[in-house]
Scaffold this active site. Structure first.
Site, PDB file in Angstrom:
ATOM      1  N   HIS A  40      44.219  46.288  42.832  1.00 46.86           N
ATOM      2  CA  HIS A  40      43.510  46.067  41.283  1.00 46.86           C
ATOM      3  C   HIS A  40      43.011  46.864  41.170  1.00 46.86           C
ATOM      4  O   HIS A  40      41.605  47.879  40.861  1.00 46.86           O
ATOM      5  CB  HIS A  40      42.796  45.047  41.390  1.00 46.86           C
ATOM      6  CG  HIS A  40      43.151  43.817  41.222  1.00 46.86           C
ATOM      7  ND1 HIS A  40      42.591  42.726  42.067  1.00 46.86           N
ATOM      8  CD2 HIS A  40      44.747  43.419  40.891  1.00 46.86           C
ATOM      9  CE1 HIS A  40      43.410  41.799  40.862  1.00 46.86           C
ATOM     10  NE2 HIS A  40      44.568  42.202  40.610  1.00 46.86           N
ATOM     11  N   HIS A 125      42.526  34.133  40.472  1.00 47.62           N
ATOM     12  CA  HIS A 125      43.501  35.137  41.457  1.00 47.62           C
ATOM     13  C   HIS A 125      44.683  34.990  42.346  1.00 47.62           C
ATOM     14  O   HIS A 125      44.315  34.093  42.982  1.00 47.62           O
ATOM     15  CB  HIS A 125      41.797  35.547  41.782  1.00 47.62           C
ATOM     16  CG  HIS A 125      41.660  37.299  42.856  1.00 47.62           C
ATOM     17  ND1 HIS A 125      42.381  37.665  43.876  1.00 47.62           N
ATOM     18  CD2 HIS A 125      41.208  38.176  42.583  1.00 47.62           C
ATOM     19  CE1 HIS A 125      42.446  38.503  44.464  1.00 47.62           C
ATOM     20  NE2 HIS A 125      41.337  39.026  43.678  1.00 47.62           N
ATOM     21  N   GLU A 127      45.292  36.325  45.368  1.00 48.01           N
ATOM     22  CA  GLU A 127      44.980  35.462  46.620  1.00 48.01           C
ATOM     23  C   GLU A 127      44.641  34.463  46.269  1.00 48.01           C
ATOM     24  O   GLU A 127      44.874  33.601  47.334  1.00 48.01           O
ATOM     25  CB  GLU A 127      43.583  36.221  47.178  1.00 48.01           C
ATOM     26  CG  GLU A 127      42.843  35.923  48.784  1.00 48.01           C
ATOM     27  CD  GLU A 127      41.444  36.878  48.749  1.00 48.01           C
ATOM     28  OE1 GLU A 127      41.091  37.494  48.810  1.00 48.01           O
ATOM     29  OE2 GLU A 127      40.813  35.736  50.110  1.00 48.01           O
ATOM     30  N   THR A 162      37.817  35.668  50.356  1.00 51.77           N
ATOM     31  CA  THR A 162      37.647  36.579  50.326  1.00 51.77           C
ATOM     32  C   THR A 162      36.545  37.584  50.287  1.00 51.77           C
ATOM     33  O   THR A 162      35.344  38.459  50.596  1.00 51.77           O
ATOM     34  CB  THR A 162      38.416  38.003  51.442  1.00 51.77           C
ATOM     35  OG1 THR A 162      39.193  38.408  50.428  1.00 51.77           O
ATOM     36  CG2 THR A 162      39.690  37.177  52.755  1.00 51.77           C
ATOM     37  N   CYS A 190      35.121  38.415  53.820  1.00 53.99           N
ATOM     38  CA  CYS A 190      35.762  39.361  54.634  1.00 53.99           C
ATOM     39  C   CYS A 190      33.960  39.937  54.808  1.00 53.99           C
ATOM     40  O   CYS A 190      32.946  40.278  54.105  1.00 53.99           O
ATOM     41  CB  CYS A 190      36.257  39.865  54.165  1.00 53.99           C
ATOM     42  SG  CYS A 190      36.169  41.563  53.675  1.00 53.99           S
ATOM     43  N   SER A 218      39.300  44.180  39.285  1.00 55.32           N
ATOM     44  CA  SER A 218      39.520  44.129  40.445  1.00 55.32           C
ATOM     45  C   SER A 218      37.977  43.405  40.290  1.00 55.32           C
ATOM     46  O   SER A 218      36.910  43.671  40.136  1.00 55.32           O
ATOM     47  CB  SER A 218      38.819  45.604  41.371  1.00 55.32           C
ATOM     48  OG  SER A 218      38.047  44.909  42.229  1.00 55.32           O
TER      49      SER A 218
HETATM   50  S1  SF4 Z   1      39.227  43.908  54.117  1.00 53.69           S
HETATM   51 FE1  SF4 Z   1      38.085  42.068  53.331  1.00 53.69          FE
HETATM   52  S2  SF4 Z   1      37.988  43.521  50.789  1.00 53.69           S
HETATM   53 FE2  SF4 Z   1      39.268  45.123  51.862  1.00 53.69          FE
HETATM   54  S3  SF4 Z   1      41.441  43.674  51.653  1.00 53.69           S
HETATM   55 FE3  SF4 Z   1      41.070  42.531  53.075  1.00 53.69          FE
HETATM   56  S4  SF4 Z   1      39.745  41.410  52.806  1.00 53.69           S
HETATM   57 FE4  SF4 Z   1      40.078  42.195  51.044  1.00 53.69          FE
END
Ligand code: SF4
Length: 286
Positions: A40, A125, A127, A162, A190, A218
């Protein structure tokens, strides 16, 4: 005016990996498309298009354009789209972030183990659209604890987009646990997102003004801007240096800067350059 820049500002591991590979492919191959924007960031999409890698909105568009190679974006795509791409004979280069892949794997696992899958995230989204396809048509997507249906099944499996904040996950867990006897949670947030939020909070706490750099589309950049606003710091979400205005910094002694996971270094450096022209300097006086 002192500038304080969050260490984690800019590309995360998954984005860096995908963008480097996409630019490599752009050099070596022709007739390459991404299915949906690879990340994004309108500026990165433009830069890739200038190298010949354009965005196709859907598979029909890929077919019309006679695409040869198709790049899968960091957010991933749905199972259905992946199998259609394969059936149609496209050469697929899957650049889904490994952390998103892990979340997809857990979504499928929970479904196979008979859990009612709950996905914490934004239903629109890409994802989350992808995750839902792995979790099955009965999966629930909720943006917060209040979004849960009244009747909760006895066996609930939870995964998370994430880029969601850990607090949202904690609230959802405590709401579900009140109503069910069996719950399995995969914390698929994440670590790069959690780290970026933590550092942004630290920078914002000592700042008079916060700049958040990144695409307006984003999710993680917007989340950083919301966090700074929540801390009552005057906050400006910009995509490039051209949006900066002198008056934002009048009387400010300290300006903090953070950036989303899809913001390239060259955009951040451009913003820092203009801030320095406005009288900003780092800790070391430069
Ligand atoms: S590292 Fe984390 S923030 Fe980056 S693309 Fe992967 S899941 Fe998304």
């Amino acid at each position: 005016m002192k500038l304080v820049i969050a260490k984690s500002a800019g590309f995360c591991f998954g984005v860096k990996r995908a963008i480097n590979k996409a630019f490599e492919v752009a050099k070596a191959d022709s007739n390459v498309f991404t299915l949906g924007p690879i990340i994004h960031s309108p500026q990165v999409i433009e830069a890739l298009a200038a190298q010949g890698v354009c965005v196709a909105r859907d598979i029909a568009e890929l077919k019309r354009a006679n695409a040869k190679k198709v790049i899968i974006r960091t957010h991933g795509i749905s199972l259905e789209d992946m199998s259609r791409l394969q059936q149609e004979g496209f050469e697929v280069m899957d650049l889904t972030c490994p952390y998103v892949k892990k979340a997809q794997h857990y979504a499928k696992l929970l479904k196979e183990e008979g859990y009612q899958v709950v996905i914490l995230g934004d239903i629109e989204h890409p994802e989350v659209i992808g995750l839902k396809s792995y979790a099955g048509k009965d999966a629930w997507v909720v943006k917060d604890a209040e979004g849960l249906p009244k009747e909760i099944k006895s066996k609930v499996g939870l995964i998370v987009q994430t880029t969601q904040p850990i607090e949202a996950l904690k609230r959802l867990i405590s709401k579900i646990v009140e109503q069910t006897r069996q719950m399995k949670v995969y914390n698929t947030i994440c670590s790069s997102t959690a780290q970026r939020l933590k550092e942004t909070e630290e920078v914002a706490q000592g700042a008079d003004v916060m700049l958040v750099v990144g695409g307006r589309n984003s999710a993680n950049t917007t989340q950083l801007a919301r966090l700074c606003e929540h801390l009552s710091v005057p906050t400006y979400h910009i995509e490039t240096a051209s949006e900066l205005k002198d008056e934002w910094f009048r009387g400010a002694r300290k300006t903090g800067l953070t950036a989303g996971a899809s913001t390239p270094d060259w955009i951040i450096e451009g913003v820092i350059k203009v801030l320095k022209e406005m009288g900003g300097c780092n800790d070391n006086g430069n």
